[in-house]
Design a protein around this motif. Structure first.
Motif, PDB file in Angstrom:
ATOM      1  N   GLU B 102       0.813  -1.222   0.000  1.00 47.18           N
ATOM      2  CA  GLU B 102       0.000   0.000   0.000  1.00 47.18           C
ATOM      3  C   GLU B 102       0.846   1.271   0.000  1.00 47.18           C
ATOM      4  OE1 GLU B 102      -1.916  -3.361   2.057  1.00 47.18           O
ATOM      5  OE2 GLU B 102      -0.134  -2.248   2.512  1.00 47.18           O
ATOM      6  N   ARG B 103       2.051   1.133   0.480  1.00 50.09           N
ATOM      7  CA  ARG B 103       2.891   2.307   0.677  1.00 50.09           C
ATOM      8  C   ARG B 103       3.280   2.927  -0.667  1.00 50.09           C
ATOM      9  NH1 ARG B 103       6.207   4.033   5.200  1.00 50.09           N
ATOM     10  NH2 ARG B 103       6.513   6.184   4.604  1.00 50.09           N
ATOM     11  N   LYS B 104       3.069   4.239  -0.797  1.00 50.58           N
ATOM     12  CA  LYS B 104       3.427   4.905  -2.053  1.00 50.58           C
ATOM     13  C   LYS B 104       4.896   5.302  -2.028  1.00 50.58           C
ATOM     14  CE  LYS B 104      -0.936   6.768  -3.685  1.00 50.58           C
ATOM     15  NZ  LYS B 104      -1.800   6.861  -2.479  1.00 50.58           N
ATOM     16  N   VAL B 105       5.534   5.243  -3.201  1.00 47.76           N
ATOM     17  CA  VAL B 105       6.929   5.664  -3.311  1.00 47.76           C
ATOM     18  C   VAL B 105       6.950   7.188  -3.402  1.00 47.76           C
ATOM     19  CG1 VAL B 105       9.004   5.582  -4.736  1.00 47.76           C
ATOM     20  CG2 VAL B 105       7.648   3.528  -4.440  1.00 47.76           C
ATOM     21  N   GLY B 106       7.633   7.830  -2.478  1.00 45.81           N
ATOM     22  CA  GLY B 106       7.728   9.290  -2.511  1.00 45.81           C
ATOM     23  C   GLY B 106       6.803   9.954  -1.502  1.00 45.81           C
ATOM     24  N   GLY B 107       6.826  11.289  -1.474  1.00 43.27           N
ATOM     25  CA  GLY B 107       5.969  12.050  -0.572  1.00 43.27           C
ATOM     26  C   GLY B 107       6.447  12.094   0.868  1.00 43.27           C
ATOM     27  N   LEU B 108       7.681  11.647   1.072  1.00 44.31           N
ATOM     28  CA  LEU B 108       8.190  11.498   2.439  1.00 44.31           C
ATOM     29  C   LEU B 108       8.976  12.719   2.925  1.00 44.31           C
ATOM     30  CD1 LEU B 108       8.015   9.183   4.441  1.00 44.31           C
ATOM     31  CD2 LEU B 108      10.110   8.257   3.465  1.00 44.31           C
ATOM     32  N   GLY B 109       9.521  13.468   1.973  1.00 43.26           N
ATOM     33  CA  GLY B 109      10.455  14.543   2.325  1.00 43.26           C
ATOM     34  C   GLY B 109       9.885  15.610   3.233  1.00 43.26           C
ATOM     35  N   ILE B 110       8.703  16.110   2.891  1.00 40.39           N
ATOM     36  CA  ILE B 110       8.111  17.186   3.684  1.00 40.39           C
ATOM     37  C   ILE B 110       7.670  16.656   5.056  1.00 40.39           C
ATOM     38  CG2 ILE B 110       6.269  18.927   3.763  1.00 40.39           C
ATOM     39  CD1 ILE B 110       8.499  19.363   1.624  1.00 40.39           C
ATOM     40  N   TYR B 111       7.218  15.397   5.055  1.00 40.29           N
ATOM     41  CA  TYR B 111       6.840  14.758   6.322  1.00 40.29           C
ATOM     42  C   TYR B 111       8.049  14.695   7.269  1.00 40.29           C
ATOM     43  CZ  TYR B 111       5.363  11.100   9.554  1.00 40.29           C
ATOM     44  OH  TYR B 111       5.067  10.374  10.684  1.00 40.29           O
ATOM     45  N   LEU B 112       9.206  14.273   6.725  1.00 33.60           N
ATOM     46  CA  LEU B 112      10.423  14.202   7.533  1.00 33.60           C
ATOM     47  C   LEU B 112      10.786  15.589   8.067  1.00 33.60           C
ATOM     48  CD1 LEU B 112      12.733  11.775   5.504  1.00 33.60           C
ATOM     49  CD2 LEU B 112      11.850  11.413   7.805  1.00 33.60           C
ATOM     50  N   MET B 113      10.668  16.591   7.195  1.00 33.43           N
ATOM     51  CA  MET B 113      10.966  17.967   7.592  1.00 33.43           C
ATOM     52  C   MET B 113      10.107  18.388   8.789  1.00 33.43           C
ATOM     53  SD  MET B 113      10.157  21.349   5.381  1.00 33.43           S
ATOM     54  CE  MET B 113      11.169  21.032   3.971  1.00 33.43           C
ATOM     55  N   LYS B 114       8.812  18.096   8.712  1.00 31.28           N
ATOM     56  CA  LYS B 114       7.905  18.460   9.802  1.00 31.28           C
ATOM     57  C   LYS B 114       8.273  17.738  11.098  1.00 31.28           C
ATOM     58  CE  LYS B 114       3.781  19.151   6.900  1.00 31.28           C
ATOM     59  NZ  LYS B 114       2.543  18.429   6.482  1.00 31.28           N
ATOM     60  N   LYS B 115       8.710  16.493  10.969  1.00 31.51           N
ATOM     61  CA  LYS B 115       9.064  15.703  12.157  1.00 31.51           C
ATOM     62  C   LYS B 115      10.399  16.127  12.760  1.00 31.51           C
ATOM     63  CE  LYS B 115       5.653  12.821  12.561  1.00 31.51           C
ATOM     64  NZ  LYS B 115       4.860  12.808  13.798  1.00 31.51           N
ATOM     65  N   LEU B 116      11.337  16.546  11.895  1.00 31.63           N
ATOM     66  CA  LEU B 116      12.703  16.802  12.370  1.00 31.63           C
ATOM     67  C   LEU B 116      12.898  18.221  12.903  1.00 31.63           C
ATOM     68  CD1 LEU B 116      14.682  15.010   9.499  1.00 31.63           C
ATOM     69  CD2 LEU B 116      14.410  14.207  11.847  1.00 31.63           C
ATOM     70  N   MET B 117      12.089  19.165  12.413  1.00 28.42           N
ATOM     71  CA  MET B 117      12.236  20.564  12.840  1.00 28.42           C
ATOM     72  C   MET B 117      11.326  20.853  14.036  1.00 28.42           C
ATOM     73  SD  MET B 117      14.474  22.102  10.897  1.00 28.42           S
ATOM     74  CE  MET B 117      15.331  20.607  11.338  1.00 28.42           C
ATOM     75  N   ASP B 118      11.696  21.865  14.820  1.00 29.57           N
ATOM     76  CA  ASP B 118      10.823  22.271  15.921  1.00 29.57           C
ATOM     77  C   ASP B 118       9.613  23.044  15.396  1.00 29.57           C
ATOM     78  OD1 ASP B 118      12.251  21.207  18.181  1.00 29.57           O
ATOM     79  OD2 ASP B 118      13.821  22.637  17.696  1.00 29.57           O
ATOM     80  N   GLU B 119       9.816  23.810  14.345  1.00 29.90           N
ATOM     81  CA  GLU B 119       8.714  24.532  13.706  1.00 29.90           C
ATOM     82  C   GLU B 119       8.981  24.634  12.215  1.00 29.90           C
ATOM     83  OE1 GLU B 119       8.714  27.881  17.104  1.00 29.90           O
ATOM     84  OE2 GLU B 119       7.788  28.549  15.211  1.00 29.90           O
ATOM     85  N   VAL B 120       7.917  24.571  11.424  1.00 31.65           N
ATOM     86  CA  VAL B 120       8.030  24.808   9.981  1.00 31.65           C
ATOM     87  C   VAL B 120       6.852  25.691   9.580  1.00 31.65           C
ATOM     88  CG1 VAL B 120       8.235  23.745   7.717  1.00 31.65           C
ATOM     89  CG2 VAL B 120       8.911  22.456   9.711  1.00 31.65           C
TER      90      VAL B 120
END
Lengths: 109, 138
Positions: B102-120
């Motif tokens: 079910e997992r789609k290839v891609g779309g992960l970058g912005i999610y990682l950014m939101k998780k790794l930063m304190d604020e975006v």
């Protein structure tokens, strides 16, 4: 790409850095192995210190493709920071991840 | 290095590493711990890659990376472009609990950014897309 053969298993040493700039090379290299008929892949992350989403998507695409073709790709020796990225991405549950290359080889015996 | 610095480069894939190094050097000078520097580096990469891929469909353009240390001890990195309006944060997060099929290839970058930063945060200002990444210097 740095590939070592152990029997019919290919061990690929992943570069210290996999980002949007060089992810295509990795993708091409892995696809060449699949085209060549490889069914058992171990990606050794021992030297890898950085992988961004561009690299992650390559591994997911190969995992999907190998599931369909009856092969298997496993990973080993992830550094803590890289493991963290795999955890956040949910990739730790998609891939078999071993502590060492020897343990990963054991998977194919 | 000043407490504020910026770098503007043509928005092409060949320049993303230089722009990333610019941000990580700033963060290192500001004594951000190495694991947090890596988080920042990944987030900057995702932002730049989005600009290279989507901001300038018709012509060449630039991206600019601006770094500063705030009085609240936060490292603030602004990544901007003069491309088409595009709020990368508006995109839905991928479901990271899905299985392989079910997992789609891609779309992960912005999610990682939101998780790794304190604020975006994103804003459109004077014909520019401005993405602001904030990470605590702790």
């Amino acid at each position: 790409m740095d590939v070592k053969n152990v029997g019919d298993v290919k061990i690929i040493n992943i570069l210290p850095r996999v980002d949007a700039y060089n992810a295509k090379e990795l993708e091409d290299g892995l696809n060449d192995l699949l085209t060549g008929g490889a069914k058992k892949l171990i990606c050794n992350f021992e030297k890898n210190e950085y992988i961004s989403s561009a690299g992650l998507r390559v591994f997911l695409a190969v995992l999907k493709s190998m599931k369909n073709s009856g092969g298997e790709i496993v990973l080993c020796s992830l550094q803590q920071s890289v493991q963290n990225i795999f955890d956040i991405s949910g990739f730790s549950r998609l891939f078999k991840i071993f502590n060492t290359a020897d343990e990963a080889l054991g998977n194919f015996k | 290095m000043n407490y504020q610095d910026s770098k503007k480069l043509p928005a092409v894939m060949e320049n993303i590493r230089e722009a990333m190094r610019f941000a990580t050097s700033f963060a290192a000078t500001m004594k951000l711990p190495p694991d947090r520097i890596m988080s920042l580096e990944m987030s900057v990469e995702e932002a730049l890659v989005n600009i290279v891929k989507y901001a300038y469909p018709a012509a060449a353009g630039y991206f600019e990376v601006s770094c500063r240390l705030s009085p609240e001890n936060k490292i603030i990195v602004e990544i901007s472009d003069e491309g088409i309006p595009f709020d990368v944060l508006a995109k839905a997060d991928p479901d990271v609990t899905l299985g392989v099929e079910e997992r789609k290839v891609g779309g992960l970058g912005i999610y990682l950014m939101k998780k790794l930063m304190d604020e975006v945060s994103y804003r459109r200002e004077n014909g520019r897309n401005i993405l602001t990444l904030t990470i605590m210097r702790k």
